[in-house]
Design a protein around this motif. Sequence first.
Motif, short mmCIF file in Angstrom:
data_model
loop_
_atom_site.label_atom_id
_atom_site.label_comp_id
_atom_site.label_asym_id
_atom_site.label_seq_id
_atom_site.Cartn_x
_atom_site.Cartn_y
_atom_site.Cartn_z
N ALA A 44 -62.10 -18.11 -28.95
CA ALA A 44 -61.53 -18.79 -27.79
C ALA A 44 -60.17 -18.21 -27.45
N ASN A 45 -59.38 -17.89 -28.47
CA ASN A 45 -58.07 -17.29 -28.25
C ASN A 45 -58.19 -15.96 -27.52
N ASN A 46 -59.14 -15.13 -27.93
CA ASN A 46 -59.32 -13.83 -27.30
C ASN A 46 -59.72 -13.97 -25.83
N ILE A 47 -60.56 -14.96 -25.55
CA ILE A 47 -61.00 -15.19 -24.17
C ILE A 47 -59.83 -15.62 -23.30
N LEU A 48 -59.04 -16.57 -23.79
CA LEU A 48 -57.91 -17.07 -23.01
C LEU A 48 -56.87 -15.98 -22.80
N LYS A 49 -56.55 -15.27 -23.85
CA LYS A 49 -55.51 -14.25 -23.74
C LYS A 49 -55.94 -13.14 -22.78
N THR A 50 -57.16 -12.65 -22.94
CA THR A 50 -57.65 -11.58 -22.07
C THR A 50 -57.72 -12.06 -20.61
N GLY A 51 -58.19 -13.27 -20.42
CA GLY A 51 -58.32 -13.81 -19.07
C GLY A 51 -56.99 -14.03 -18.39
N LEU A 52 -56.05 -14.63 -19.10
CA LEU A 52 -54.73 -14.89 -18.51
C LEU A 52 -54.00 -13.59 -18.18
N LEU A 53 -54.11 -12.61 -19.07
CA LEU A 53 -53.43 -11.34 -18.81
C LEU A 53 -54.04 -10.58 -17.63
N SER A 54 -55.34 -10.74 -17.45
CA SER A 54 -55.99 -10.05 -16.34
C SER A 54 -55.64 -10.70 -15.00
N ILE A 55 -55.45 -12.03 -15.01
CA ILE A 55 -55.14 -12.74 -13.77
C ILE A 55 -53.64 -12.73 -13.48
N PHE A 56 -52.84 -12.89 -14.55
CA PHE A 56 -51.39 -12.98 -14.41
C PHE A 56 -50.72 -12.00 -15.38
N PRO A 57 -50.81 -10.72 -15.12
CA PRO A 57 -50.34 -9.71 -16.09
C PRO A 57 -48.85 -9.75 -16.41
N LYS A 58 -48.06 -10.38 -15.56
CA LYS A 58 -46.62 -10.39 -15.79
C LYS A 58 -46.13 -11.61 -16.57
N ILE A 59 -47.02 -12.55 -16.86
CA ILE A 59 -46.61 -13.76 -17.59
C ILE A 59 -47.03 -13.64 -19.06
N PRO A 60 -46.10 -13.64 -20.00
CA PRO A 60 -46.44 -13.51 -21.42
C PRO A 60 -47.12 -14.77 -21.96
N ILE A 61 -47.76 -14.62 -23.12
CA ILE A 61 -48.56 -15.70 -23.70
C ILE A 61 -48.11 -15.98 -25.12
N LEU A 62 -47.93 -17.26 -25.43
CA LEU A 62 -47.66 -17.70 -26.80
C LEU A 62 -48.83 -18.57 -27.23
N SER A 63 -49.52 -18.16 -28.28
CA SER A 63 -50.71 -18.87 -28.75
C SER A 63 -50.52 -19.35 -30.18
N GLU A 64 -51.15 -20.47 -30.48
CA GLU A 64 -51.12 -20.97 -31.86
C GLU A 64 -51.77 -19.97 -32.82
N GLU A 65 -52.76 -19.26 -32.33
CA GLU A 65 -53.57 -18.43 -33.22
C GLU A 65 -53.08 -17.01 -33.40
N GLU A 66 -51.88 -16.70 -32.92
CA GLU A 66 -51.36 -15.35 -33.08
C GLU A 66 -49.93 -15.38 -33.60
N SER A 67 -49.60 -14.43 -34.43
CA SER A 67 -48.21 -14.31 -34.89
C SER A 67 -47.43 -13.51 -33.86
N HIS A 68 -46.17 -13.85 -33.70
CA HIS A 68 -45.32 -13.19 -32.72
C HIS A 68 -43.97 -12.88 -33.35
N ASP A 69 -43.35 -11.86 -32.86
CA ASP A 69 -41.99 -11.54 -33.27
C ASP A 69 -41.04 -12.43 -32.47
N PHE A 70 -40.38 -13.35 -33.15
CA PHE A 70 -39.53 -14.32 -32.46
C PHE A 70 -38.45 -13.63 -31.61
N LYS A 71 -37.97 -12.50 -32.06
CA LYS A 71 -36.93 -11.79 -31.31
C LYS A 71 -37.43 -11.37 -29.92
N ASN A 72 -38.74 -11.15 -29.81
CA ASN A 72 -39.31 -10.71 -28.54
C ASN A 72 -39.51 -11.86 -27.56
N TYR A 73 -39.87 -13.03 -28.06
CA TYR A 73 -40.23 -14.09 -27.13
C TYR A 73 -39.19 -15.20 -26.96
#
Length: 253
Positions: A44-73
């Motif tokens: 489900a995470n892959n579907i949402l992330k891929t879909g959101l990026l394809s529709i709104f490529p300039k808006i970043p995504i923060l998901s529960e199911e992925e680790s992120h570098d806090f300095k970046n976001y």
Amino acid sequence: MLKKVCELAQIAGSVIMNYYLSKKLVNIFYKSDNTPITNADYQANNILKTGLLSIFPKIPILSEEESHDFKNYKNWHTYWLIDPLDGTKEFLKKNGEFTVNISLIKKGIPILGVIYAPFFNVLYSSFNKEAWKEDKRKGYKKKIFVMQSKEPLLVTSRSHPDKELDNFLSKINSNYKIKKLGSSLKFCYIAEGKAQIYPRFGNTCIWDTAAGHAIITAAGGKVKTWNGGELNYSLSSFNDNLSLINPGFLASA
């Protein structure tokens, strides 16, 4: 925008249901905090992330199911906040009380919310101070509003018992009923007028609450911390990846 996000939530929900209806497909793993996660969450995470990026490529995504570098976001002012499968415990218990949560955060405020309950085939959404419920089985869509009641319904977590909650309930003077619910459906019940109170003392993370917060607010309700403040989704106010935890709050009609 809202229509596209709603469609995306339903696509993710249909994939989750494929796992839900087939025991052979579900693989269970455990996070560092010992909470379960499944391959349905990841898909489900892959579907949402891929879909959101394809529709709104300039808006970043923060998901529960992925680790992120806090300095970046930490300096993101506008971003998507998603919980691809909210209520994994309920998903595994087979009680149907799980949801797909998507919210758009702008300057620390959830301005769009989508919650899809695939088992019930019901979609809740909000944008621009309006909220809706769409029941796919019964074939209707309507605006929703919070409602007061002389005998309020209080909703609580099904999987997270809390001693502070018991203390809170002992101090309520009015007559009330209690219903235990999983996932973000507690927010939805208040937004559509079925329930009036959702007290929360135990830990929740920002992705657990953002979509429900947006929908309740658009329906005329409130989500306040126990000190009377607002839940904050501004990433710059947190210290690291592990601190994306809300204070206790009261959601109400």
